[in-house]
Motif scaffolding. Sequence first.
Motif, PDB file in Angstrom:
ATOM      1  N   PHE A  17     -17.003 -12.241  38.994  1.00  0.00           N
ATOM      2  CA  PHE A  17     -16.960 -13.564  38.373  1.00  0.00           C
ATOM      3  C   PHE A  17     -17.871 -14.511  39.126  1.00  0.00           C
ATOM      4  O   PHE A  17     -17.864 -14.558  40.360  1.00  0.00           O
ATOM      5  N   PHE A  18     -18.694 -15.239  38.375  1.00  0.00           N
ATOM      6  CA  PHE A  18     -19.500 -16.336  38.893  1.00  0.00           C
ATOM      7  C   PHE A  18     -19.377 -17.493  37.919  1.00  0.00           C
ATOM      8  O   PHE A  18     -19.324 -17.281  36.695  1.00  0.00           O
ATOM      9  N   PRO A  19     -19.305 -18.725  38.396  1.00  0.00           N
ATOM     10  CA  PRO A  19     -19.134 -19.870  37.489  1.00  0.00           C
ATOM     11  C   PRO A  19     -20.252 -20.009  36.465  1.00  0.00           C
ATOM     12  O   PRO A  19     -20.032 -20.556  35.384  1.00  0.00           O
ATOM     13  N   PHE A  20     -21.446 -19.519  36.793  1.00  0.00           N
ATOM     14  CA  PHE A  20     -22.602 -19.776  35.940  1.00  0.00           C
ATOM     15  C   PHE A  20     -22.988 -18.602  35.051  1.00  0.00           C
ATOM     16  O   PHE A  20     -23.969 -18.681  34.322  1.00  0.00           O
ATOM     17  N   THR A  21     -22.283 -17.472  35.125  1.00  0.00           N
ATOM     18  CA  THR A  21     -22.560 -16.334  34.249  1.00  0.00           C
ATOM     19  C   THR A  21     -21.266 -15.802  33.648  1.00  0.00           C
ATOM     20  O   THR A  21     -20.199 -15.883  34.263  1.00  0.00           O
ATOM     21  N   GLU A  22     -21.352 -15.250  32.443  1.00  0.00           N
ATOM     22  CA  GLU A  22     -20.196 -14.653  31.765  1.00  0.00           C
ATOM     23  C   GLU A  22     -20.696 -13.730  30.653  1.00  0.00           C
ATOM     24  O   GLU A  22     -21.354 -14.189  29.701  1.00  0.00           O
ATOM     25  N   PRO A  23     -20.457 -12.407  30.754  1.00  0.00           N
ATOM     26  CA  PRO A  23     -19.774 -11.711  31.839  1.00  0.00           C
ATOM     27  C   PRO A  23     -20.658 -11.610  33.088  1.00  0.00           C
ATOM     28  O   PRO A  23     -21.868 -11.815  33.020  1.00  0.00           O
ATOM     29  N   SER A  24     -20.023 -11.241  34.206  1.00  0.00           N
ATOM     30  CA  SER A  24     -20.724 -11.161  35.486  1.00  0.00           C
ATOM     31  C   SER A  24     -20.506  -9.802  36.128  1.00  0.00           C
ATOM     32  O   SER A  24     -19.498  -9.131  35.853  1.00  0.00           O
ATOM     33  N   ALA A  25     -21.441  -9.416  36.999  1.00  0.00           N
ATOM     34  CA  ALA A  25     -21.327  -8.127  37.670  1.00  0.00           C
ATOM     35  C   ALA A  25     -22.004  -8.176  39.029  1.00  0.00           C
ATOM     36  O   ALA A  25     -23.055  -8.814  39.193  1.00  0.00           O
ATOM     37  N   GLU A  26     -21.378  -7.501  40.014  1.00  0.00           N
ATOM     38  CA  GLU A  26     -22.016  -7.298  41.307  1.00  0.00           C
ATOM     39  C   GLU A  26     -22.986  -6.124  41.201  1.00  0.00           C
ATOM     40  O   GLU A  26     -22.756  -5.177  40.441  1.00  0.00           O
ATOM     41  N   ILE A  27     -24.078  -6.177  41.972  1.00  0.00           N
ATOM     42  CA  ILE A  27     -25.090  -5.119  41.949  1.00  0.00           C
ATOM     43  C   ILE A  27     -25.001  -4.344  43.252  1.00  0.00           C
ATOM     44  O   ILE A  27     -25.158  -4.915  44.330  1.00  0.00           O
ATOM     45  N   ASP A  28     -24.761  -3.048  43.176  1.00  0.00           N
ATOM     46  CA  ASP A  28     -24.707  -2.185  44.358  1.00  0.00           C
ATOM     47  C   ASP A  28     -25.762  -1.101  44.237  1.00  0.00           C
ATOM     48  O   ASP A  28     -26.050  -0.600  43.143  1.00  0.00           O
ATOM     49  N   ILE A  29     -26.325  -0.714  45.395  1.00  0.00           N
ATOM     50  CA  ILE A  29     -27.213   0.444  45.436  1.00  0.00           C
ATOM     51  C   ILE A  29     -26.779   1.337  46.590  1.00  0.00           C
ATOM     52  O   ILE A  29     -26.015   0.929  47.467  1.00  0.00           O
TER      53      ILE A  29
ATOM     54  N   ASP B 247     -35.058   7.990  43.143  1.00  0.00           N
ATOM     55  CA  ASP B 247     -33.755   8.642  43.316  1.00  0.00           C
ATOM     56  C   ASP B 247     -32.640   7.641  43.623  1.00  0.00           C
ATOM     57  O   ASP B 247     -31.488   8.031  43.818  1.00  0.00           O
ATOM     58  N   THR B 248     -32.966   6.364  43.684  1.00  0.00           N
ATOM     59  CA  THR B 248     -31.969   5.342  44.023  1.00  0.00           C
ATOM     60  C   THR B 248     -30.905   5.256  42.935  1.00  0.00           C
ATOM     61  O   THR B 248     -31.202   5.245  41.738  1.00  0.00           O
ATOM     62  N   GLN B 249     -29.679   5.193  43.369  1.00  0.00           N
ATOM     63  CA  GLN B 249     -28.566   5.002  42.438  1.00  0.00           C
ATOM     64  C   GLN B 249     -28.150   3.534  42.451  1.00  0.00           C
ATOM     65  O   GLN B 249     -28.182   2.875  43.486  1.00  0.00           O
ATOM     66  N   ILE B 250     -27.742   3.049  41.310  1.00  0.00           N
ATOM     67  CA  ILE B 250     -27.327   1.658  41.185  1.00  0.00           C
ATOM     68  C   ILE B 250     -26.054   1.598  40.348  1.00  0.00           C
ATOM     69  O   ILE B 250     -25.857   2.414  39.435  1.00  0.00           O
TER      70      ILE B 250
END
Length: 354
Positions: free
Chosen positions: A260-272, A251-254
């Motif tokens: 922005f991170f220098p080493f990834t593109e595109p980048s995303a924060e992960i929330d739960i 049932d966990t939502q994410i």
Amino acid sequence: MKVKSIELLSLHIMVENIQQVAQEIEAAPLTNAAELEQFRIAYIGRKGRIADLFNNLKEVAPEQRREVGQQLNSLKNRAQERFDQAQEQLANASDKNADTGFDFTLPTVPNTLGTRHPLSLVRQEIVRIFERIGFNVAEGPEIEDDWHNFSALNFPENHPAREMQDTFFLSEDKERLLRTHTSTVQVRLMENNQPPLRSIMPGRVYRNEAISARAHMVFHQVEGLYVNKGVSFKDLKETLYYFAKEMFGQDTQIRFRPSFFPFTEPSAEIDITCFICKGAGCNICKGSGWVEIGGSGMVDPAVLQSSGIDPEEYSGFAFGMGIERITMLKYQIKDLRLFTENDVRFLRQFESII
């Protein structure tokens, strides 16, 4: 004839004396140290019975002395043998009966078993989850250099992480430092191996931060890397969806937030979903009902190229999460500092967790 009679009488007496002493030696009680000492003085000592017999050997006729001397030597050896045997037996008995200093009438003390630290429990569970979808575990050093911690990961020269306010440097030229993330292991993995690569990198990291309920200067991360032909952002999302539901429940939502991170593109924060307040808002989720557990994104082509991988042929995704944050959510722990205070009242709560 008269002299010969005296010599024969002396020989007879010597033999009788030897036989008598032999009987006494065999019959002598040797049950304690005092009796053993009396035996030594009476038969083995320089003034004992056997010594006297040796002194009287001159009274025996010269042609008989060899035979009598052999008997005396046998008698002496038997006395020494009996003494040595008794001495050894008494010593063994003394060792067995020695006072150990332990009172065997005391009640037994039950064994107290320890338990694994909650961070170790969660780390092990994370490893199991990712192993089920083909990820292996890679590790690297905690003391790193500028290249693996910053330059190879596309950090610009003026990035705040390169300042002493954010990083623990071990040399004045800032070439040696305590790693600030386990992304360093990703660089080493790409430098030494060719795609396909699919690994997670759990480990301890260090950042120059004020210690609070939500932050610490020493903490643990687990990062992941997947590099192959045709890897897309959809693969990243499905991987993290799978992890979140396996770790926190179906049932966990994410959610993913652009970042922005220098080493990834595109980048995303992960929330739960915040499991402590159930979305109502608390000090851990800052009142939002959501908790950030990490960052993610597609590996920047410059990072692939700096590690010797052709970005025209391969693509990949990477993610990183704090093990402390995941543990706080899973077990509803409200203060990150509890993990390092070694309070047994806190640690014993996890004794029943396998």
